[in-house]
Write a protein that holds these residues in place. Structure first.
Motif, short mmCIF file in Angstrom:
data_model
loop_
_atom_site.label_atom_id
_atom_site.label_comp_id
_atom_site.label_asym_id
_atom_site.label_seq_id
_atom_site.Cartn_x
_atom_site.Cartn_y
_atom_site.Cartn_z
N ILE A 290 -63.95 -19.04 64.93
CA ILE A 290 -64.80 -20.16 65.33
C ILE A 290 -66.08 -20.19 64.48
N HIS A 291 -66.41 -21.39 64.01
CA HIS A 291 -67.61 -21.63 63.19
C HIS A 291 -68.45 -22.75 63.78
N HIS A 292 -69.71 -22.79 63.37
CA HIS A 292 -70.43 -24.06 63.47
C HIS A 292 -70.71 -24.49 62.04
N THR A 293 -71.06 -25.77 61.85
CA THR A 293 -71.32 -26.20 60.48
C THR A 293 -72.81 -26.02 60.13
N ALA B 54 -60.85 -21.67 53.42
CA ALA B 54 -61.93 -20.93 52.78
C ALA B 54 -63.10 -20.99 53.76
N HIS B 55 -63.07 -20.10 54.75
CA HIS B 55 -64.09 -20.16 55.80
C HIS B 55 -64.54 -18.79 56.27
N ALA B 56 -63.72 -17.76 56.05
CA ALA B 56 -64.09 -16.41 56.51
C ALA B 56 -63.50 -15.40 55.53
N GLY C 186 -65.67 -14.92 66.43
CA GLY C 186 -66.68 -15.75 65.78
C GLY C 186 -66.86 -15.28 64.35
N HIS C 187 -67.21 -16.18 63.46
CA HIS C 187 -67.37 -15.86 62.04
C HIS C 187 -68.28 -14.64 61.83
N ARG C 188 -69.35 -14.54 62.62
CA ARG C 188 -70.32 -13.44 62.45
C ARG C 188 -69.70 -12.06 62.64
N ASP D 130 -75.06 -15.85 60.88
CA ASP D 130 -75.35 -16.20 62.28
C ASP D 130 -74.20 -17.01 62.90
N CYS D 131 -73.39 -17.62 62.05
CA CYS D 131 -72.30 -18.50 62.47
C CYS D 131 -71.40 -17.85 63.52
N PRO D 132 -71.04 -18.47 64.60
CA PRO D 132 -71.15 -19.90 64.94
C PRO D 132 -72.42 -20.29 65.71
ZN LIG Z 1 -68.81 -19.85 59.73
#
Ligand SMILES: [Zn+2]
Length: 196
Positions: free
Chosen positions: A58-61, A116-118, A168-170, A176-178
């Motif tokens: 899970i991410h936030h933008t 391409a996100h993590a 979560g990405h973090r 800090d994401c998400p």
């Molecule tokens: Zn992220």
């Protein structure tokens, strides 16, 4: 009741923009805007995921901020694709899917392509970004509900492993994401995995 009514109103929005929708893009449980509908460029190349994937990330933008209509969120998708594809020189928009504060799912790379996100987890995960900055406030309930429904659909369709871990990405990157507020929230969701 109010939630149901709201959901069905939101559900009608993409169908106005997407007639006739390709059959594979029709989902029963949430409104969906395909790449064609938000005006995506094609990817410059595609690597297929090994399915089903064991992780949902899970991410936030952060930027772009929250969007509340198909028109606004589609513009955010195009802006992110421009950034990821033209500036970063990635193959495509980074995320597999994004979800707007309108409760609509926006198709990124989709279920079958490596995103391409993590870093280090792209080939083993579906990356879902909740469009907006969720550091100190939570996304609207409908945005989170749609995200959960998208994950359920991925399970049902066999793209996500039954024993998947939600993270979560973090948890896999110094970021800090998400966002703190959203991260605290997802620790209460099904299959959240605190130990990665
Ligand atoms: Zn992220």
């Amino acid at each position: 009741m109010t939630k149901l009514v709201l959901f069905s109103i939101v559900c009608l929005i993409p169908s106005i923009f997407s007639f006739p929708a390709p059959k594979s893009y029709v989902y029963d449980n949430f409104p969906f805007v395909s790449r064609e509908e938000w005006g995506a460029r094609p990817p410059t190349s595609v690597i297929n995921l090994n399915l089903p994937v064991p992780y949902v990330i899970i991410h936030h933008t952060y930027i772009p901020g929250a969007c509340f209509s198909v028109e606004q969120c589609s513009a955010s998708m195009r802006a992110m694709q421009n950034n990821h594809q033209l500036t970063q020189q990635w193959e495509d928009i980074g995320y597999n899917f994004a979800v707007g504060s309108d409760g609509v799912v926006y198709e990124g790379r989709g279920w079958e392509a490596v995103g391409a996100h993590a870093f280090g987890y792209n080939s083993r995960s579906i990356g879902i970004a909740l469009i907006g900055d969720w550091v100190s406030v939570l996304p609207p309930a409908i945005q989170m509900e749609t995200t959960k429904r998208l994950i359920e659909e991925g399970l049902r369709l066999g793209y996500i492993s039954e024993n998947y871990d939600l993270i979560g990405h973090r948890q896999v990157r110094n970021t800090d994401c998400p966002g703190q507020a959203l991260f605290e929230e997802i620790t209460t969701w099904d299959r959240f995995q605190p130990n990665v």
